[in-house]
Design a protein around this motif. Structure first.
Motif, mmCIF file in Angstrom:
data_model
loop_
_atom_site.group_PDB
_atom_site.id
_atom_site.type_symbol
_atom_site.label_atom_id
_atom_site.label_comp_id
_atom_site.label_asym_id
_atom_site.label_seq_id
_atom_site.Cartn_x
_atom_site.Cartn_y
_atom_site.Cartn_z
ATOM 1 N N HIS A 157 -10.845 -5.651 -24.228
ATOM 2 C CA HIS A 157 -10.334 -5.867 -22.739
ATOM 3 C C HIS A 157 -11.363 -6.764 -22.314
ATOM 4 O O HIS A 157 -12.628 -7.218 -22.525
ATOM 5 C CB HIS A 157 -10.583 -4.253 -22.119
ATOM 6 N N ASP A 191 -7.982 -6.648 -17.434
ATOM 7 C CA ASP A 191 -8.102 -5.214 -17.420
ATOM 8 C C ASP A 191 -8.635 -4.491 -16.430
ATOM 9 O O ASP A 191 -8.956 -3.283 -16.361
ATOM 10 C CB ASP A 191 -8.520 -4.798 -18.995
ATOM 11 N N HIS A 246 -7.864 -9.969 -26.341
ATOM 12 C CA HIS A 246 -6.707 -8.911 -26.503
ATOM 13 C C HIS A 246 -6.191 -8.796 -28.010
ATOM 14 O O HIS A 246 -6.048 -7.606 -28.606
ATOM 15 C CB HIS A 246 -5.395 -9.145 -25.601
ATOM 16 N N TRP A 302 -11.671 2.922 -21.228
ATOM 17 C CA TRP A 302 -12.891 2.523 -20.759
ATOM 18 C C TRP A 302 -13.757 3.716 -20.791
ATOM 19 O O TRP A 302 -14.973 3.569 -20.307
ATOM 20 C CB TRP A 302 -12.802 2.239 -19.191
ATOM 21 N N ARG A 322 -6.007 0.156 -16.110
ATOM 22 C CA ARG A 322 -6.825 -0.670 -15.623
ATOM 23 C C ARG A 322 -7.938 0.005 -14.915
ATOM 24 O O ARG A 322 -7.758 1.093 -14.743
ATOM 25 C CB ARG A 322 -6.119 -1.702 -14.514
ATOM 26 N N ALA A 336 -14.906 -3.878 -24.353
ATOM 27 C CA ALA A 336 -14.556 -4.608 -23.126
ATOM 28 C C ALA A 336 -15.896 -5.777 -23.140
ATOM 29 O O ALA A 336 -16.879 -5.184 -23.219
ATOM 30 C CB ALA A 336 -14.256 -4.065 -21.955
ATOM 31 N N ARG A 358 -0.448 -0.045 -19.013
ATOM 32 C CA ARG A 358 -1.695 -0.631 -19.209
ATOM 33 C C ARG A 358 -2.757 -0.082 -18.343
ATOM 34 O O ARG A 358 -2.552 -0.369 -17.347
ATOM 35 C CB ARG A 358 -1.812 -1.858 -19.662
ATOM 36 N N SER A 386 -0.286 -6.829 -25.201
ATOM 37 C CA SER A 386 -1.564 -6.702 -25.751
ATOM 38 C C SER A 386 -1.582 -5.951 -27.051
ATOM 39 O O SER A 386 -0.902 -4.928 -27.097
ATOM 40 C CB SER A 386 -2.572 -6.467 -24.744
ATOM 41 N N VAL A 438 -4.577 -4.687 -27.724
ATOM 42 C CA VAL A 438 -5.387 -3.553 -27.460
ATOM 43 C C VAL A 438 -4.853 -2.353 -27.675
ATOM 44 O O VAL A 438 -3.829 -1.787 -27.305
ATOM 45 C CB VAL A 438 -6.028 -3.796 -26.042
#
Length: 551
Positions: free
Chosen positions: A111, A212, A106, A23, A279, A64, A277, A6, A8
């Motif tokens: 996300h 994600d 992405h 996040w 989550r 996101a 990555r 990704s 991201v």
């Protein structure tokens, strides 16, 4: 497509933010897929429609998108009755369409979170079809069944959120099954380890594709009292309240074993995060703060990354009350990461609750309090609830509770207003829900061109947030403003302090804020002023939101 590859960004540019996850740093934007963008002209939004609007979404400065359910479903509750956890309903497109959306998101640094519904399935899910086929079917115990009482009555007094009893008789087997929502949404038995394993497999399916994380529906309801005891009468129930409020709910909500189930889900997400990555899991939980914060779990058994904080959807637009709630929540969160939301697919829209004059104040509040904000689609342009004629009501919660004011959630689920073209640029035909009458004057295209629009104010705020680490990672501290309709707070880091002053009223106010220095520099104002302002006699215009950097 490599699901683990990704573009991201992993680390932010500002050193002060490098200890935070994506996040924690970013903004989540909720999309109700049926109503966001229709690419195939059937009047219902779809995945290709969302993909076609990704450049717009990226322009908002969000981190996101969260998609309400897209899984195969009979749509009795518009996707919250899942018939297959590992597919895409043809109404929304295909798995290939989803993969294309994920890859394109992405590529833009966005996300993608999916809405997981683990508490109940559709009555058309193969699991339930097997379970109800006979009492001795291996999947019978995957759901909650109970024998009638001696006189044939229901097993207990439990009620559905959507009105009526929470039990439906399966005449073929002579037992009742539990459903806290529609009869078409039978409840899974989370005491059964096979159920938990099956949901974990569904999570892996999407995580392996590259999602994600998840927003998890009604996560605080997973545990149920094994003895199926009657719930006590609510002494505070009054006529006009939803029927579900007739009872208190100690045996269907917030049970101790629920924390163990959530910890298992979190452990699975952490396995994937360990691969490089991050989550995340957001839990839908309507509980008082003292109980809400327990859903962060512990260092030994972490649970939700963010238990949803819905207090701003439940508190009137009152500066002192909101200050008190913000102070209390911030103190109780402790080591957890806070989050805020003003509206979603189950709540009246922000503009309809607080008024158009307060739209910028509400936006500023949401995007400058400590924690991760979640924005509901259309709030960035000031969409309002739509009056739905009785003959066009779709929501089962409204259809089953005709006497309960605001039971229907259709008014806040109407199509996104993209332009002043026919059908608001959402579709080429009449949409599944009526459009707002104001769509020709309240829409993305019009506001995109207007530098003074709410949309461009929203973008200015997200840009400011991106370059002002205090607004992301800074400590929160509220100040006494001297007026009942003004809320003032600071966000502070070692690099500096930012002051936020919000006028909830229609009168100009002069604030006296000693101890902060003589003056500050305006970072953003909803009335478009710049330069320095005196802090010992800080003037706020009516309905003004003001963000100031202290010296």
């Amino acid at each position: 497509m490599d699901p683990h590859a990704s573009s991201v960004p992993v680390e932010p540019a500002h050193p002060a933010l490098r200890g935070l996850k994506w996040w924690q740093r970013g903004i989540i934007y909720q999309i109700y897929p049926r109503s966001f963008m229709d690419a195939n002209g059937d009047g219902v939004g779809d995945l290709r429609g969302i993909t076609s609007r990704l450049d717009y979404l990226a322009s908002l400065g969000i981190a996101a998108i969260w998609l309400s359910p897209i899984f195969p479903s009979p749509m009795a509750d518009f996707g919250y009755d899942v018939a297959d956890y590992t597919g895409v309903d043809p109404l929304f497109g295909s798995l290939a369409d989803f993969d294309a959306l994920l890859e394109a998101a992405h590529a833009r640094g966005l996300h993608v979170l999916l809405d997981l519904v683990p508490n109940h399935t559709s009555d058309q899910h193969p699991w339930f079809l097997e379970a109800r086929s006979s009492r001795d079917n291996p999947k019978r115990d995957w759901y909650v069944w109970a024998d009638p009482k001696e006189n044939g009555r229901r097993p207990n007094n439990w009620l559905s959120f959507f009105g009526g009893p929470a039990w439906t008789l399966d005449e073929a087997s002579g037992q009742y099954y539990l459903h806290q929502f529609l009869p078409q949404q039978p409840e899974l038995n989370w005491r059964n380890p096979e159920v938990r394993a099956a949901i974990a497999d569904a999570m892996r399916f999407w995580l392996d594709r590259g999602v994600d994380g998840f927003r998890v529906d009604v996560i605080w309801l997973l545990g149920k009292d094994e003895a199926l005891r009657d719930e006590p009468i609510n002494p505070d129930f009054r006529p006009g309240m939803p029927p579900h409020h007739q009872l208190l709910h100690p045996y269907t909500q917030d049970l101790p074993e629920t924390h163990r189930y959530i910890a298992e889900m979190r452990a699975l997400l952490d396995e994937y995060s360990a691969r490089g990555r991050e989550r995340t899991m957001v839990g839908e939980i309507y509980l008082p703060f003292e109980r809400l914060v327990t859903y962060y779990g512990s260092a030994e058994a972490p649970e939700c990354h963010m238990p949803f904080n819905f207090i701003l959807t439940q508190t009137g637009w009152d500066a002192r009350k909101i200050r008190a709630q913000a102070d209390r929540y911030d103190a109780l969160v402790g080591e957890g990461w806070p989050n805020w939301v003003l509206g979603n697919h189950d709540q009246p829209r922000v503009l309809s609750r607080f008024g158009r004059e307060q739209a910028r104040v509400a936006t500023t509040l949401l995007l400058t309090l400590r924690g991760t904000p979640t924005v509901y689609y259309g709030d960035e342009i000031g969409m309002a609830d739509v009056d739905i004629p009785p003959e066009r009501v779709q929501d089962p919660a409204g259809l089953r509770q005709p006497g309960v004011k605001a039971a229907s959630r259709d008014p806040e689920r109407t199509p996104m207003q993209w332009s002043d073209a026919d059908f608001a640029g959402f579709s080429t035909r009449e949409p599944w829900l009526p459009l707002a009458e104001d769509y020709r004057t309240v829409n993305v295209a019009l506001q995109d061109r207007d530098p003074n629009s709410l949309l461009n104010y929203f973008r200015a705020l997200t840009r400011l947030r991106a370059v002002t680490p205090e607004l992301v990672a800074g400590a929160y501290h509220s100040l006494e403003a001297g007026f009942d309709d003004v809320f003032v707070y600071t966000r502070s880091l070692e690099v500096g302090t930012v002051l936020v002053a919000l006028n909830f009223g229609g009168a100009a106010r002069t604030l006296h804020l000693p101890g902060l220095g003589a003056a500050g520099s305006v970072l953003l104002s909803s009335v478009r002023r710049e330069g320095e302002v005196p802090l010992e006699a800080l003037e706020l215009a009516p309905h003004e939101a003001l963000v100031v950097r202290l010296r």
